[in-house]
Design a protein around this motif. Structure first.
Motif, PDB file in Angstrom:
ATOM      1  N   ASN A 123       0.826  -1.212   0.000  1.00  0.00           N
ATOM      2  CA  ASN A 123       0.000   0.000   0.000  1.00  0.00           C
ATOM      3  C   ASN A 123       0.857   1.257   0.000  1.00  0.00           C
ATOM      4  OD1 ASN A 123      -3.259  -0.424   1.587  1.00  0.00           O
ATOM      5  ND2 ASN A 123      -2.316  -1.532  -0.090  1.00  0.00           N
ATOM      6  N   ALA A 124       1.968   1.225   0.721  1.00  0.00           N
ATOM      7  CA  ALA A 124       2.856   2.389   0.741  1.00  0.00           C
ATOM      8  C   ALA A 124       3.488   2.620  -0.627  1.00  0.00           C
ATOM      9  CB  ALA A 124       3.938   2.201   1.804  1.00  0.00           C
ATOM     10  N   LEU A 125       3.948   1.540  -1.263  1.00  0.00           N
ATOM     11  CA  LEU A 125       4.572   1.722  -2.581  1.00  0.00           C
ATOM     12  C   LEU A 125       3.538   2.163  -3.617  1.00  0.00           C
ATOM     13  CD1 LEU A 125       4.079  -0.854  -4.793  1.00  0.00           C
ATOM     14  CD2 LEU A 125       5.516  -2.025  -3.120  1.00  0.00           C
ATOM     15  N   MET A 126       2.290   1.720  -3.477  1.00  0.00           N
ATOM     16  CA  MET A 126       1.235   2.193  -4.373  1.00  0.00           C
ATOM     17  C   MET A 126       1.029   3.696  -4.217  1.00  0.00           C
ATOM     18  SD  MET A 126      -0.324  -0.072  -6.377  1.00  0.00           S
ATOM     19  CE  MET A 126      -2.026   0.451  -6.540  1.00  0.00           C
ATOM     20  N   GLY A 127       1.026   4.162  -2.965  1.00  0.00           N
ATOM     21  CA  GLY A 127       0.876   5.585  -2.734  1.00  0.00           C
ATOM     22  C   GLY A 127       1.966   6.388  -3.417  1.00  0.00           C
ATOM     23  N   ALA A 128       3.210   5.916  -3.317  1.00  0.00           N
ATOM     24  CA  ALA A 128       4.334   6.637  -3.919  1.00  0.00           C
ATOM     25  C   ALA A 128       4.277   6.590  -5.447  1.00  0.00           C
ATOM     26  CB  ALA A 128       5.647   6.052  -3.415  1.00  0.00           C
ATOM     27  N   ILE A 129       4.024   5.424  -6.012  1.00  0.00           N
ATOM     28  CA  ILE A 129       3.991   5.286  -7.471  1.00  0.00           C
ATOM     29  C   ILE A 129       2.935   6.187  -8.087  1.00  0.00           C
ATOM     30  CG2 ILE A 129       3.309   3.712  -9.342  1.00  0.00           C
ATOM     31  CD1 ILE A 129       4.814   1.495  -7.808  1.00  0.00           C
TER      32      ILE A 129
ATOM     33  N   ALA B 171      -2.133   6.246   2.477  1.00  0.00           N
ATOM     34  CA  ALA B 171      -1.234   6.607   1.377  1.00  0.00           C
ATOM     35  C   ALA B 171      -1.726   6.028   0.063  1.00  0.00           C
ATOM     36  CB  ALA B 171       0.180   6.122   1.682  1.00  0.00           C
ATOM     37  N   LYS B 172      -2.157   4.774   0.092  1.00  0.00           N
ATOM     38  CA  LYS B 172      -2.619   4.130  -1.136  1.00  0.00           C
ATOM     39  C   LYS B 172      -3.885   4.790  -1.667  1.00  0.00           C
ATOM     40  CE  LYS B 172      -4.669   0.882  -3.866  1.00  0.00           C
ATOM     41  NZ  LYS B 172      -6.049   0.691  -4.299  1.00  0.00           N
ATOM     42  N   THR B 173      -4.858   5.002  -0.796  1.00  0.00           N
ATOM     43  CA  THR B 173      -6.126   5.561  -1.275  1.00  0.00           C
ATOM     44  C   THR B 173      -5.954   7.007  -1.745  1.00  0.00           C
ATOM     45  OG1 THR B 173      -6.758   6.094   1.006  1.00  0.00           O
ATOM     46  CG2 THR B 173      -7.577   4.033   0.107  1.00  0.00           C
ATOM     47  N   LEU B 174      -5.169   7.801  -1.014  1.00  0.00           N
ATOM     48  CA  LEU B 174      -4.986   9.186  -1.428  1.00  0.00           C
ATOM     49  C   LEU B 174      -4.146   9.275  -2.702  1.00  0.00           C
ATOM     50  CD1 LEU B 174      -5.467  12.180  -0.900  1.00  0.00           C
ATOM     51  CD2 LEU B 174      -3.371  12.205   0.454  1.00  0.00           C
ATOM     52  N   GLY B 175      -3.055   8.499  -2.759  1.00  0.00           N
ATOM     53  CA  GLY B 175      -2.194   8.556  -3.943  1.00  0.00           C
ATOM     54  C   GLY B 175      -2.904   8.135  -5.209  1.00  0.00           C
ATOM     55  N   THR B 176      -3.670   7.053  -5.142  1.00  0.00           N
ATOM     56  CA  THR B 176      -4.359   6.562  -6.336  1.00  0.00           C
ATOM     57  C   THR B 176      -5.517   7.462  -6.729  1.00  0.00           C
ATOM     58  OG1 THR B 176      -5.693   5.070  -4.949  1.00  0.00           O
ATOM     59  CG2 THR B 176      -3.694   4.162  -5.931  1.00  0.00           C
ATOM     60  N   GLN B 177      -6.277   7.936  -5.745  1.00  0.00           N
ATOM     61  CA  GLN B 177      -7.386   8.836  -6.046  1.00  0.00           C
ATOM     62  C   GLN B 177      -6.872  10.148  -6.639  1.00  0.00           C
ATOM     63  OE1 GLN B 177     -10.622   7.786  -5.522  1.00  0.00           O
ATOM     64  NE2 GLN B 177     -11.281   9.590  -6.678  1.00  0.00           N
ATOM     65  N   THR B 178      -5.772  10.630  -6.104  1.00  0.00           N
ATOM     66  CA  THR B 178      -5.168  11.854  -6.639  1.00  0.00           C
ATOM     67  C   THR B 178      -4.716  11.647  -8.078  1.00  0.00           C
ATOM     68  OG1 THR B 178      -4.454  12.580  -4.437  1.00  0.00           O
ATOM     69  CG2 THR B 178      -3.278  13.502  -6.334  1.00  0.00           C
ATOM     70  N   ALA B 179      -4.101  10.501  -8.353  1.00  0.00           N
ATOM     71  CA  ALA B 179      -3.643  10.235  -9.722  1.00  0.00           C
ATOM     72  C   ALA B 179      -4.800  10.248 -10.703  1.00  0.00           C
ATOM     73  CB  ALA B 179      -2.910   8.892  -9.773  1.00  0.00           C
ATOM     74  N   PHE B 180      -5.904   9.614 -10.319  1.00  0.00           N
ATOM     75  CA  PHE B 180      -7.038   9.563 -11.236  1.00  0.00           C
ATOM     76  C   PHE B 180      -7.672  10.937 -11.415  1.00  0.00           C
ATOM     77  CE2 PHE B 180     -11.642   8.598 -12.018  1.00  0.00           C
ATOM     78  CZ  PHE B 180     -11.478   8.173 -13.328  1.00  0.00           C
ATOM     79  N   GLU B 181      -7.856  11.663 -10.329  1.00  0.00           N
ATOM     80  CA  GLU B 181      -8.500  12.974 -10.422  1.00  0.00           C
ATOM     81  C   GLU B 181      -7.615  13.981 -11.151  1.00  0.00           C
ATOM     82  OE1 GLU B 181      -9.381  13.916  -6.381  1.00  0.00           O
ATOM     83  OE2 GLU B 181     -11.080  12.523  -6.261  1.00  0.00           O
ATOM     84  N   VAL B 182      -6.328  13.987 -10.850  1.00  0.00           N
ATOM     85  CA  VAL B 182      -5.428  14.938 -11.494  1.00  0.00           C
ATOM     86  C   VAL B 182      -5.266  14.622 -12.974  1.00  0.00           C
ATOM     87  CG1 VAL B 182      -3.022  15.736 -11.587  1.00  0.00           C
ATOM     88  CG2 VAL B 182      -4.206  15.593  -9.385  1.00  0.00           C
ATOM     89  N   SER B 183      -5.143  13.337 -13.311  1.00  0.00           N
ATOM     90  CA  SER B 183      -5.002  12.986 -14.728  1.00  0.00           C
ATOM     91  C   SER B 183      -6.269  13.310 -15.504  1.00  0.00           C
ATOM     92  CB  SER B 183      -4.636  11.505 -14.887  1.00  0.00           C
ATOM     93  OG  SER B 183      -5.642  10.655 -14.367  1.00  0.00           O
ATOM     94  N   SER B 184      -7.430  13.171 -14.867  1.00  0.00           N
ATOM     95  CA  SER B 184      -8.690  13.531 -15.526  1.00  0.00           C
ATOM     96  C   SER B 184      -8.763  15.039 -15.771  1.00  0.00           C
ATOM     97  CB  SER B 184      -9.870  13.072 -14.667  1.00  0.00           C
ATOM     98  OG  SER B 184     -11.096  13.405 -15.278  1.00  0.00           O
TER      99      SER B 184
END
Length: 433
Positions: free
Chosen positions: A292-298, A369-382
């Motif tokens: 989960n931590a590495l997902m947040g960073a990636i 970290a995982k939920t915020l990082g992934t949600q941020t990636a999707f929202e920012v890329s959109s």
């Protein structure tokens, strides 16, 4: 009638603000707002960014256009990428020798920069090192040497009938009265060996091409399979009885080759056991915290990449006779994209630092970290795709790919919805009930 202008106090020459321009403005570099780094990480970060932009991104874009079976074919750029990554010289043994604070810094910077280059390839790297990394965390020297990080690994936990519940063997988020059900992969233990039967689902990252696997599954000691008392093995994937499914055709992260692994009366030595039933919950907690931590960073890195691409495009693209950055709504959107990326990066680094310096890592923090990082990636890329307008929908620009890759991240390693429920229960204090 005129009056003398008022006299204002003069700023002290010793004041830190004395040397500022009269109209101050700070220019933030491409690495964002980050605290001071140790010497090794500070010197390494520009090399990683160069690798991400010049090697990962173009290779990832070309792999994205290939049929899944061609991505892992002999001579594919997938293998070129992994070879080039190995040449960077990032070794787990080096990380293990660093002080926890420095290791946390390098860990986050490494994975953020890989995510900046290509999310799917970054996941392939991260999943590839998990067998060796978790063996190192459990202090198993035999498995560390038997399965070096120079060979591509994978993590087999998800099953056809068990997705996010595979990371919840305690049943914390299970519907009241529900049971786990029949496991799809079972390790039957004998006095001197283990026999594996069953399958892992098509979502095993590197599953179609890895050399070895860290396998989480149910254990059977003669009285039926148990998931709560499961086991963890690290095994080679060239054993008799092991076969692979076809590489999965999917929406995003196509640079991460995923596919099924089948076990048909596979005989394994007891030497390959990393964790038995008494340690199974520890092993799930351990790999889940790390993953989960590495997902947040990636995916924070992927979000930063999307923001930077949109930021540059807003300076170049003209509408109404001016660069679109001059339009208020574009500036507004870019500010909130910037804010979100920096928040995700700060949280992830804080979580990794905390977990690497604590006696017991906080899984609920890693889930944040995982939920915020992934949600941020999707929202920012959109939002970034919207700034590109129609161009963002085309293959000529990388925006639609980053958005597709990011959408997949909300599901992998436990869907964000399930993580939020389980993470919420981990926040519960029994002493207050």
């Amino acid at each position: 009638m005129t009056s003398n202008p008022p006299e204002f106090p003069q700023m002290s020459r010793q004041s830190p603000a004395h040397g500022w321009p009269q109209n101050p403005k700070s220019k933030i570099d491409g690495f964002g707002i980050q605290p001071p780094l140790d010497d090794i990480t500070r010197e390494f970060q520009p090399q990683l960014r160069k690798f991400a932009v010049e090697v990962m991104r173009p290779i990832g874009q070309r792999l994205d256009r290939l049929p899944a079976d061609q991505i892992i074919a002999e001579g594919s750029e997938f293998w070129t990428f992994h070879k080039r990554y190995q040449e960077l010289g990032v070794e787990l043994s080096m990380l293990a020798q660093m002080e926890p604070e420095a290791r946390a810094n390098l860990f986050c910077v490494l994975l953020e920069e890989l995510g900046y280059g290509d999310g799917g390839l970054a996941i392939s790297v991260a999943a590839g090192m998990l067998p060796t990394y978790v063996s190192m965390l459990f202090g198993n020297q035999f498995l560390m040497e038997r399965f070096p990080e120079t060979e591509l690994g994978c993590w087999g936990i998800t099953e056809p009938d068990h997705g996010s519940d595979s990371i919840d063997p305690q049943g914390m988020v299970r519907h009241p009265g529900a049971k786990y059900g029949r496991p799809n992969t079972v390790a039957r233990f004998y006095k001197d060996k283990i026999i594996l039967n069953g399958q892992k689902s098509a979502w095993v990252s590197n599953g179609t091409c890895a050399k070895h696997c860290i396998l989480y599954c149910a254990a059977d000691f003669g009285d039926g399979p148990s998931v709560e008392g499961g086991c963890v093995l690290v095994i080679p994937l060239d054993l008799p009885g092991i076969s692979r499914g076809k590489p999965l055709e999917k929406l995003g992260q196509r640079g991460d080759p995923q596919g099924e692994i089948f076990f048909n009366d596979v005989e394994v030595s007891l030497d390959y056991v990393l964790a038995g039933p008494e340690d199974y919950l520890r092993a799930v907690y351990c790999i889940h915290s790390e993953a989960n931590a590495l997902m947040g960073a990636i995916w924070t890195g992927a979000a930063r990449s999307a923001y930077h691409l949109a930021h540059a495009y807003a300076h170049e693209r003209k509408q109404g006779g001016v660069p679109i950055f001059n339009h208020q709504l574009v500036a507004y959107k870019l500010f909130h994209m910037f804010r979100s990326v920096e928040a995700a990066s700060s949280l992830t680094r804080r979580v990794v630092h905390y977990n690497m310096t604590s006696d017991v890592p906080a899984l609920q923090a890693a889930m944040c970290a995982k939920t915020l990082g992934t949600q941020t990636a999707f929202e920012v890329s959109s939002e970034a795709l919207g700034i590109f307008g129609g161009n963002g929908l085309t293959h000529e620009y990388p925006m639609e790919k980053i958005m597709r890759d990011s959408r997949a991240s909300l599901i992998e390693d436990g869907t964000n919805d399930v993580l939020a429920i389980k993470g919420g229960y981990y926040l519960m204090d029994p002493d207050l009930l």
